[in-house]
Design an enzyme around this catalytic site. Structure first.
Site, PDB file in Angstrom:
ATOM      1  N   GLU A  98      10.534  -5.198   3.943  1.00 33.55           N
ATOM      2  CA  GLU A  98      10.525  -6.392   3.697  1.00 33.55           C
ATOM      3  C   GLU A  98      10.287  -6.667   2.117  1.00 33.55           C
ATOM      4  OE1 GLU A  98       9.226  -5.214   6.240  1.00 33.55           O
ATOM      5  OE2 GLU A  98       8.876  -6.617   7.994  1.00 33.55           O
ATOM      6  N   GLU A 142      -5.062  -6.291  14.682  1.00 30.23           N
ATOM      7  CA  GLU A 142      -4.569  -4.969  14.285  1.00 30.23           C
ATOM      8  C   GLU A 142      -5.719  -3.782  14.280  1.00 30.23           C
ATOM      9  OE1 GLU A 142      -0.837  -4.834  11.295  1.00 30.23           O
ATOM     10  OE2 GLU A 142      -2.629  -3.899  10.183  1.00 30.23           O
ATOM     11  N   LYS A 179       9.345  -0.665  13.728  1.00 32.88           N
ATOM     12  CA  LYS A 179       9.739  -0.581  12.180  1.00 32.88           C
ATOM     13  C   LYS A 179      10.650   0.623  12.398  1.00 32.88           C
ATOM     14  CE  LYS A 179       5.594  -1.004   9.711  1.00 32.88           C
ATOM     15  NZ  LYS A 179       4.647  -0.222   8.775  1.00 32.88           N
ATOM     16  N   GLY A 185      -4.793  -1.398   4.704  1.00 30.65           N
ATOM     17  CA  GLY A 185      -4.161  -2.796   4.476  1.00 30.65           C
ATOM     18  C   GLY A 185      -4.784  -4.121   4.721  1.00 30.65           C
ATOM     19  N   ARG A 186      -5.339  -4.115   5.795  1.00 30.44           N
ATOM     20  CA  ARG A 186      -5.872  -5.515   6.122  1.00 30.44           C
ATOM     21  C   ARG A 186      -7.327  -5.662   5.647  1.00 30.44           C
ATOM     22  NH1 ARG A 186      -4.803  -2.192  10.162  1.00 30.44           N
ATOM     23  NH2 ARG A 186      -6.503  -1.241  11.324  1.00 30.44           N
ATOM     24  N   LYS A 188       0.717  -1.198  -0.099  1.00 31.99           N
ATOM     25  CA  LYS A 188       0.051  -0.101   0.179  1.00 31.99           C
ATOM     26  C   LYS A 188       1.005   1.415   0.156  1.00 31.99           C
ATOM     27  CE  LYS A 188      -3.579   2.597   2.395  1.00 31.99           C
ATOM     28  NZ  LYS A 188      -4.750   2.793   3.273  1.00 31.99           N
ATOM     29  N   HIS A 190      -5.890 -32.775  18.854  1.00 30.46           N
ATOM     30  CA  HIS A 190      -4.916 -33.487  19.417  1.00 30.46           C
ATOM     31  C   HIS A 190      -3.893 -32.748  19.835  1.00 30.46           C
ATOM     32  CE1 HIS A 190      -6.920 -37.325  17.858  1.00 30.46           C
ATOM     33  NE2 HIS A 190      -7.207 -36.217  16.851  1.00 30.46           N
TER      34      HIS A 190
HETATM   35  O1  F6P Z   1       3.261  -3.081   9.791  1.00 24.64           O
HETATM   36  C1  F6P Z   1       1.857  -2.956   9.647  1.00 24.64           C
HETATM   37  C2  F6P Z   1       1.461  -2.805   8.173  1.00 24.64           C
HETATM   38  O2  F6P Z   1       1.380  -1.510   8.021  1.00 24.64           O
HETATM   39  C3  F6P Z   1      -0.167  -3.427   8.041  1.00 24.64           C
HETATM   40  O3  F6P Z   1      -1.105  -2.654   8.297  1.00 24.64           O
HETATM   41  C4  F6P Z   1      -0.003  -3.423   6.557  1.00 24.64           C
HETATM   42  O4  F6P Z   1      -0.914  -4.709   6.031  1.00 24.64           O
HETATM   43  C5  F6P Z   1       1.492  -4.069   6.258  1.00 24.64           C
HETATM   44  O5  F6P Z   1       2.212  -3.543   7.204  1.00 24.64           O
HETATM   45  C6  F6P Z   1       2.104  -4.146   4.736  1.00 24.64           C
HETATM   46  O6  F6P Z   1       1.988  -2.648   4.404  1.00 24.64           O
HETATM   47  P1  F6P Z   1       2.055  -2.109   2.856  1.00 24.64           P
HETATM   48  O7  F6P Z   1       1.224  -2.810   2.428  1.00 24.64           O
HETATM   49  O8  F6P Z   1       2.207  -0.518   3.098  1.00 24.64           O
HETATM   50  O9  F6P Z   1       3.424  -2.520   2.466  1.00 24.64           O
END
Ligand code: F6P
Length: 518
Positions: free
Chosen positions: A212, A351, A492, A265-266, A206, A382
Site C-alpha cells: 500500500e 494486533e 498479505k 510498528g504499533r 518499518k 445517539h
Molecule cells: O499488517 C500489519 C503491519 O505489519 C503492522 O504491524 C504495521 O504497523 C503495518 O503493517 C505497516 O507496516 P510497515 O511499517 O512495515 O509498512
C-alpha cells in the site's frame, strides 16, 4: 502521583485455574453479574472512590464504577506474581529479548529515555538526526515546503495521525495529510488540495516492503513530476527500520531517518515514525510528548500494582474478559481532539493481544483480548448507547475527557460535553427499573473514566504510554506475546500471490475475481 492504600487479603501466587475457582464461573449476560451491584460496592465502602482512582502525569483514572474489589485486585496481584510480571517488566526496560517469537528486544520505552543505557543512547542519536532534518526543512534546504504528504499504514500512520489531529489543530506549521489506504481515492483527495511544488513526501514503513505504502509513494512522485518538480526524489524523506531498502528505492540517505528494528510498528510513534508530528508541532512539543510518556513509564515501573494505573486497567480488562466473558470493550472520547483515539487503540490492543496462542506456542485456552471499539461523545450516545444501556452484551465502557476545553466557543459547549460523559457513566451504573421492560434499565453496567486536566503533548504522551503498558500487563498475565503479529501475514501473502496470478482460490473467491477483472 497520589498514593493510596487498598487493604487486600494476603494471598500467594495463583494460576489462572485457581483464580477462576476463586471468582466462580462467570456468565456474560448482564443479569448474571454477581452481587454485590456496583452501587452496593459504593455503599459498603466509603473509601471506594479513593481506593480505585489514581492520579499520574496530569491524568486522573477512576475505576470505582467497575466491579473491581480489593479481593479481585489481590487475586490479580497474585496472578501477576505467578506470571512474573515484575521480572518481565524489568526485562522490557532492560532491553532484553522479550519478543521471543521474533527473537527481538522491545525498545519503544528507550525512545522516551526509559530503556537500557545503550538503547536510550541510540534513540537519542536517531532523534538528533530527525531534529536536524526538521531544522533543514524549516530553513528551506529542500525548497519552500508548505504541505507534508505522509504515506504509511497501520503503525506507520495511526500514531502520527492521532498526534497531529489532537494537537495540531490551531498551530500546525505545515498542512499535513496522512494517507494509508491503497484506494486511489484517498490520495486523489489530497492531490486536489496540495501544491506539488510545495509538497514534501514522507514515506513511513518499518519494513519498507508494504505494498500500500510503496504504491502510494510512487503515485505521489508521479504527481509531483507532472506538477512541475524537476528532482522529485529531492523532496522525499523515508522513515524506516530498513534504511538500505529505502536507499535502494531511491531516497537519498541523508533523508532516511532510521529507527531500531526492536521498535514495533504499533509502538513506533515515538521514533522517527513521529517525524510528521514533530515537523508540524515543533520539536519541543515532540519532546514533551516523549517526556509525558516517560513519566507514565516510571509510574508503571515503580508503583505497586494496587495503585498502578496500567496494572489496574488491565486487571479490570481481565476481570471482564476472563471472568465475565465480555467480548468487547468500548472507549468513547468526549473530546473532538481525541476522535482518532479509538482507531489508534484498535491496532494497539487487537494486533498486540488478539492471539489464540501463548508465547510458548501453546493454545491459549481462554479468551484473548477484547474487541476494542468506540467512538466520540456525544455523537455515540445517539447511535450506539442504546445497546450499552439495554442490550444483552456486557460492554465495559471507558470515557476519556479533558477538563480544559479545546475550543473557544461559549463555555456551555464544554460543560454540556463533560456533563454528558459523567451522566452516561452514572446512568450505566444506576439504571432505572420499570415494570414496563421496554423502559427498564438494569444498571450495574461497568465504566471507567480517564480525565485529563489539559490535552497537551505531555498528557497525550502519558495517555498513549498508559495504553501501551496496559496492553503489556494484559499480555503478560494471559501469557501472550504482545509484540508479534503473525496473524496479518496470510492475507498479505494471498493478495500478493493473487496479484502475480499464482494463487488457486476457492470457488467463491475465484468468482469475485472474475467479476471484477473479467
Ligand atoms: O499488517 C500489519 C503491519 O505489519 C503492522 O504491524 C504495521 O504497523 C503495518 O503493517 C505497516 O507496516 P510497515 O511499517 O512495515 O509498512
Amino acid at each position: 502521583a497520589r498514593l493510596r492504600l487498598i487493604r487486600t487479603p494476603n494471598i500467594g501466587p495463583v494460576s489462572w485455574q485457581q483464580l477462576m475457582l476463586r471468582f466462580g464461573s462467570g456468565e456474560a449476560a448482564i443479569e448474571a453479574l454477581p452481587a454485590p451491584r456496583l452501587e452496593t460496592l459504593f455503599a459498603e465502602d466509603p473509601n471506594r472512590l479513593a481506593a480505585f482512582s489514581v492520579d499520574v502525569a496530569g491524568l486522573h483514572f477512576d475505576w470505582s464504577k467497575t466491579h473491581l474489589t480489593a479481593q479481585a485486585v489481590a487475586a490479580f496481584e497474585a496472578l501477576a506474581k505467578a506470571q512474573d510480571l515484575a521480572g518481565k517488566r524489568e526485562a522490557l526496560f532492560a532491553g532484553e529479548i522479550i519478543n521471543t517469537t521474533e527473537g527481538r528486544a522491545v525498545t519503544h520505552v528507550a525512545e522516551r529515555g526509559e530503556g537500557s543505557v545503550d538503547d536510550v543512547a541510540q534513540a537519542r542519536v536517531l532523534h538528533a538526526r530527525m531534529r536536524a532534518l526538521i531544522d533543514a526543512i524549516e530553513g528551506e534546504a529542500l525548497g519552500p515546503i508548505r504541505h507534508v504528504l505522509h504515506v504509511g499504514i497501520g503503525g506507520s500512520a495511526l500514531g502520527p495521525d492521532l498526534l497531529i489531529d489532537a494537537l495540531g489543530r490551531e498551530d500546525s506549521r505545515y498542512d499535513v495529510a496522512i494517507v494509508s489506504n491503497i484506494d486511489g481515492a484517498a490520495l486523489e483527495e489530497v492531490f486536489k488540495k496540495f501544491d506539488p511544488t510545495a509538497t514534501l513526501l514522507v514515506i513511513a514503513s518499518k519494513t519498507f516492503t508494504t505494498k500500500e505504502t510503496l504504491t502510494n509513494a510512487e503515485s505521489v512522485l508521479q504527481w509531483m513530476g507532472e506538477g512541475g518538480v524537476d528532482d522529485v526524489y529531492g523532496r522525499v524523506v523515508a522513515l524506516t527500520a530498513d534504511p538500505d531498502k529505502a536507499v535502494e528505492w531511491g531516497v537519498d540517505e541523508t533523508r532516511v531517518l532510521p529507527f531500531a528494528e526492536s521498535v514495533g510498528g504499533r509502538y513506533s510513534l515515538w521514533s522517527s515514525i513521529g517525524f510528521p508530528a514533530a515537523l508540524a508541532l515543533g520539536w519541543d512539543n515532540f519532546q514533551d510528548m516523549l517526556d509525558g510518556a516517560g513519566e507514565m513509564d516510571r509510574h508503571f515501573r515503580q508503583t505497586s500494582l494496587s495503585q498502578n494505573a496500567p496494572a489496574l486497567a488491565a486487571f479490570a480488562d481481565l476481570y471482564y474478559t476472563q471472568v465475565r466473558h465480555a467480548e468487547t470493550r468500548a472507549t468513547f472520547a468526549y473530546d473532538e481532539r481525541l476522535r482518532l483515539l479509538p482507531s489508534y487503540l484498535q491496532q494497539l490492543e487487537m494486533e498486540s493481544n488478539g492471539k489464540g496462542v501463548t508465547i510458548d506456542g501453546k493454545p491459549l485456552g481462554r479468551p484473548s483480548a477484547a474487541i476494542t471499539w468506540g467512538g466520540v461523545g456525544t455523537d455515540a450516545q445517539h447511535a450506539v448507547f442504546q445497546l450499552l444501556h439495554q442490550g444483552t452484551h456486557l460492554v465495559p465502557v471507558e470515557f476519556v475527557a479533558v477538563i480544559e476545553p479545546g475550543d473557544t466557543l461559549a463555555e456551555e459547549h464544554h460543560r454540556q460535553l463533560l456533563l454528558n460523559a459523567f451522566a452516561q457513566g452514572a446512568a450505566l451504573m444506576k439504571g432505572r427499573p420499570n415494570d414496563d421492560l421496554a423502559r427498564s434499565y438494569s444498571g450495574d453496567r461497568p465504566s471507567s473514566t480517564i480525565l485529563l486536566e489539559v490535552l497537551d503533548a505531555r498528557t497525550l504522551g502519558a495517555l498513549i504510554a498508559f495504553y501501551e503498558q496496559r496492553v503489556f500487563v494484559n499480555g503478560v498475565l494471559l501469557g501472550i506475546n504482545p509484540f508479534d503479529q503473525f496473524g496479518v501475514e496470510l492475507g498479505k501473502e494471498m493478495a500478493k500471490a493473487a496479484d502475480a496470478g499464482g494463487q488457486e482460490f476457492d470457488v467463491s473467491t475465484t468468482d469475485l475475481i472474475k467479476r471484477a477483472f473479467g
